[in-house]
Scaffold this active site. Structure first.
Site, PDB file in Angstrom:
ATOM      1  N   ASP A  19       0.845  -1.194   0.000  1.00 23.81           N
ATOM      2  CA  ASP A  19       0.000   0.000   0.000  1.00 23.81           C
ATOM      3  C   ASP A  19       0.881   1.245   0.000  1.00 23.81           C
ATOM      4  O   ASP A  19       1.691   1.447   0.902  1.00 23.81           O
ATOM      5  CB  ASP A  19      -0.891  -0.019   1.248  1.00 23.81           C
ATOM      6  CG  ASP A  19      -2.008   1.003   1.196  1.00 23.81           C
ATOM      7  OD1 ASP A  19      -1.916   1.941   0.397  1.00 23.81           O
ATOM      8  OD2 ASP A  19      -2.979   0.858   1.955  1.00 23.81           O
ATOM      9  N   GLN A  20       0.744   2.052  -1.028  1.00 22.90           N
ATOM     10  CA  GLN A  20       1.367   3.374  -1.091  1.00 22.90           C
ATOM     11  C   GLN A  20       2.871   3.291  -1.384  1.00 22.90           C
ATOM     12  O   GLN A  20       3.638   4.138  -0.932  1.00 22.90           O
ATOM     13  CB  GLN A  20       1.099   4.158   0.206  1.00 22.90           C
ATOM     14  CG  GLN A  20       1.093   5.660   0.020  1.00 22.90           C
ATOM     15  CD  GLN A  20       0.183   6.398   0.973  1.00 22.90           C
ATOM     16  OE1 GLN A  20      -0.982   6.039   1.141  1.00 22.90           O
ATOM     17  NE2 GLN A  20       0.674   7.438   1.614  1.00 22.90           N
ATOM     18  N   CYS A  59      -6.663   4.254  -2.187  1.00 18.67           N
ATOM     19  CA  CYS A  59      -6.855   2.832  -1.855  1.00 18.67           C
ATOM     20  C   CYS A  59      -8.128   2.220  -2.435  1.00 18.67           C
ATOM     21  O   CYS A  59      -8.079   1.177  -3.086  1.00 18.67           O
ATOM     22  CB  CYS A  59      -6.861   2.659  -0.338  1.00 18.67           C
ATOM     23  SG  CYS A  59      -5.298   3.074   0.458  1.00 18.67           S
ATOM     24  N   HIS A 110      -9.909  -3.470   2.292  1.00 23.36           N
ATOM     25  CA  HIS A 110     -10.459  -2.123   2.168  1.00 23.36           C
ATOM     26  C   HIS A 110     -11.728  -2.118   1.310  1.00 23.36           C
ATOM     27  O   HIS A 110     -11.869  -1.328   0.374  1.00 23.36           O
ATOM     28  CB  HIS A 110      -9.433  -1.147   1.612  1.00 23.36           C
ATOM     29  CG  HIS A 110      -9.676   0.263   2.069  1.00 23.36           C
ATOM     30  ND1 HIS A 110      -8.675   1.193   2.140  1.00 23.36           N
ATOM     31  CD2 HIS A 110     -10.809   0.903   2.467  1.00 23.36           C
ATOM     32  CE1 HIS A 110      -9.152   2.341   2.568  1.00 23.36           C
ATOM     33  NE2 HIS A 110     -10.462   2.188   2.770  1.00 23.36           N
ATOM     34  N   ASP A 312      -1.005  -0.420  -4.795  1.00 25.91           N
ATOM     35  CA  ASP A 312      -2.281   0.184  -5.181  1.00 25.91           C
ATOM     36  C   ASP A 312      -2.099   1.616  -5.686  1.00 25.91           C
ATOM     37  O   ASP A 312      -2.868   2.094  -6.516  1.00 25.91           O
ATOM     38  CB  ASP A 312      -3.305   0.125  -4.039  1.00 25.91           C
ATOM     39  CG  ASP A 312      -2.841   0.807  -2.768  1.00 25.91           C
ATOM     40  OD1 ASP A 312      -1.643   1.181  -2.672  1.00 25.91           O
ATOM     41  OD2 ASP A 312      -3.669   0.946  -1.839  1.00 25.91           O
ATOM     42  N   HIS A 313      -1.081   2.308  -5.202  1.00 31.81           N
ATOM     43  CA  HIS A 313      -0.751   3.678  -5.640  1.00 31.81           C
ATOM     44  C   HIS A 313       0.579   4.028  -5.000  1.00 31.81           C
ATOM     45  O   HIS A 313       1.169   3.213  -4.277  1.00 31.81           O
ATOM     46  CB  HIS A 313      -1.841   4.685  -5.245  1.00 31.81           C
ATOM     47  CG  HIS A 313      -2.210   4.617  -3.793  1.00 31.81           C
ATOM     48  ND1 HIS A 313      -1.418   5.164  -2.805  1.00 31.81           N
ATOM     49  CD2 HIS A 313      -3.257   4.051  -3.158  1.00 31.81           C
ATOM     50  CE1 HIS A 313      -1.978   4.943  -1.621  1.00 31.81           C
ATOM     51  NE2 HIS A 313      -3.094   4.255  -1.801  1.00 31.81           N
TER      52      HIS A 313
END
Length: 500
Positions: A19-20, A59, A110, A312-313
């Site tokens: 994540d991130q 997310c 999420h 995801d990003h």
């Protein structure tokens, strides 16, 4: 024994997401600071994509693309909106389960409700700190927050009933604040995610191929690496951050240095500590991914397991004085993407790299293709296998459209990996970058008095207008982009009856 042999006629699939994580934070890509030897090893046994993007870089919408294979226009999430039910007809895990795979998710989903299986046979859940789950006033659907977080329940069993994931005092969105993990390393959520994933390898159905989705919360804040990893980075001299010629530096100064800021100038010592912690979290993740890959070997499945790794990003981490995500700049929208085939089952061009623009919507059709499972007609992404095999006849998208509803900074971008056009729908501001000569997006070519770049600007402007023509927000009239149309978080054409 016969059942176990039958399970090996199709490859197992391990999907790993973080994540991130920024797309440039791989030592295989020449990052000057971060060390990722295990991810580099995955790249050597597969294909590394250099132009992978998250079309809606936060997310929830990013995971909708991953799980459904749809573009944001079809899954309907064009901004960040929690507490919206996930009721898609076709999702990745359900399609693989229907094709005979034993499916398991460990870590971050999420989705809503939090314990929605989304087609998995089972989930072991840790979404991190989600405000709507933690609110004591929002428990009518989800129940109390410890009911939707299996990691927290486990942590309290190990470390005491009063322990909480907020004990270190760091906000879940504090991209400019950091401190080392305060408990034993094996209690860190990154270690827990791998421990639970390895336990699935022990208890999986031996008569079926498996689909294991190992989904980490880090390096998303809180920036809390174990001390040994923090020590690896805390005293290193870090390279200067890119600050584009288009940045309003005075506005950044006026915004101050709140550790949860989206835009502002943070004191160098504090920012260097946060950057060091972010890189430390990535190396910690890398070591734990190595631990999981080693467990595949120990259980005798490493040569028949395909691994896809992505984020995801990204995280802006101070680039252009911005933090977090949602914006279309490379630090936010570009993600790592590796397809690894340790056993050589897929005839990939191992150790190679690809420059075609891929997106999270391509994960579902790729994994279904690997499994030999039907790809639903709702899927708009494409399998990357032809690209990874170097098939000359393989056609691919000429460019990607991305977007994010983000208040006054609501934005759209279009890129082919070589150039990128940005349009901010509320102000009408345009930016154009030559990513080949200017990968850090320092020079806004939309403001350059050059016939060539003004022509290129019009080409990209028309491409975006074609993408947005007919959208319910009214972004286009008579073939031209219209400034100031109210952005939406959700498209009502998808979520009928819901406030967008």
């Amino acid at each position: 024994m016969q059942a176990d042999k039958q399970s090996q006629t199709r490859p197992n699939i391990l999907l790993i997401t973080v994540d991130q994580m920024r797309g440039d934070c791989l030592s295989a890509l020449g990052h000057p600071i971060v060390e990722t030897p295990n991810l580099d090893r995955l790249a050597r046994s597969g294909v590394l994509f250099r132009n992978a993007y998250s079309a809606t870089p936060t997310c929830v919408p990013a995971r909708a693309a991953l799980m459904t294979g749809m573009s944001q226009c079809s899954h309907g999430r064009v901004g960040y909106q929690d507490r919206v039910p996930w009721e898609y007809e076709h999702m990745l895990a359900g399609e693989l389960a229907g094709a005979g795979y034993h499916t398991q998710c460990v870590g971050k989903m999420h989705v809503y409700p939090a314990r929605n299986l989304c087609g998995f046979h089972n989930i072991v859940l840790h979404d991190g700190y989600l405000h709507h789950n933690r609110s004591r006033h929002n428990n009518t659907v989800n129940g109390h927050f410890d009911q939707v977080d299996d990691y927290l329940t486990w942590l309290r069993q190990q470390a005491g009933a009063q322990v909480d994931i907020m004990d270190n005092g760091l906000d879940c969105n504090a991209s400019a604040a950091a401190r080392p993990w305060h408990l034993a390393e094996e209690l860190h959520p990154t270690n827990w995610t791998v421990t639970q994933s390895i336990d699935f390898l022990r208890r999986r159905d031996p008569g079926k191929p498996f689909f294991l989705y190992t989904s980490f919360v880090r390096p998303h804040s809180p920036l809390d690496p174990p001390q040994v990893y923090m020590d690896m980075y805390k005293d290193l001299e870090l390279p200067d951050l890119p600050i584009g010629d288009w940045v309003d530096v005075e506005a950044a100064k006026a915004n101050g240095s709140d550790p949860t800021t989206h835009f502002g100038i943070v004191p160098k010592r504090r920012l260097d500590r946060a950057r060091a912690a972010y890189y430390a979290l990535i190396t910690h993740l890398d070591d734990q991914i190595g631990r999981l890959v080693n467990a595949l070997y120990e259980y005798g499945v490493s040569q028949n397991t395909i691994i896809l790794f992505a984020s995801d990003h990204g995280e802006l981490l101070g680039d252009h004085h911005y933090f977090r995500k949602s914006l279309p700049y490379e630090g936010s929208a570009k993600v790592p993407f590796i397809l690894s085939d340790p056993g050589g089952k897929l005839n990939l061009q191992r150790g190679g790299s690809q420059s075609e623009v891929v997106e999270l919507r391509d994960i579902m059709p790729t994994l279904l293709d690997i499994a030999g499972a039907p790809i639903p007609s709702t899927v708009e992404g494409s399998s990357v296998l032809p690209l990874c095999r170097g098939e000359e006849e393989a056609e691919w998208r000429p460019y990607l459209h991305g977007e994010h509803s983000y208040g006054s900074l609501s934005n759209h971008f279009v890129t082919d990996g070589r150039e990128k056009y940005l349009w901010f729908s509320q102000s009408g501001e345009e930016q154009l970058f030559d990513l080949v000569s200017d990968p850090q997006e320092l020079v806004n070519l939309a403001a350059v008095n050059s016939a060539y770049w003004q022509d290129r600007l019009e080409v990209w402007r028309q491409r975006l207008a074609a993408e947005l023509d007919g959208r319910e927000e009214g972004y286009v009239e008579e073939g031209r982009l219209v400034v100031g149309r109210p952005p939406r978080q959700l498209l009502t054409s998808v979520f009928q009856g819901m406030e967008a």
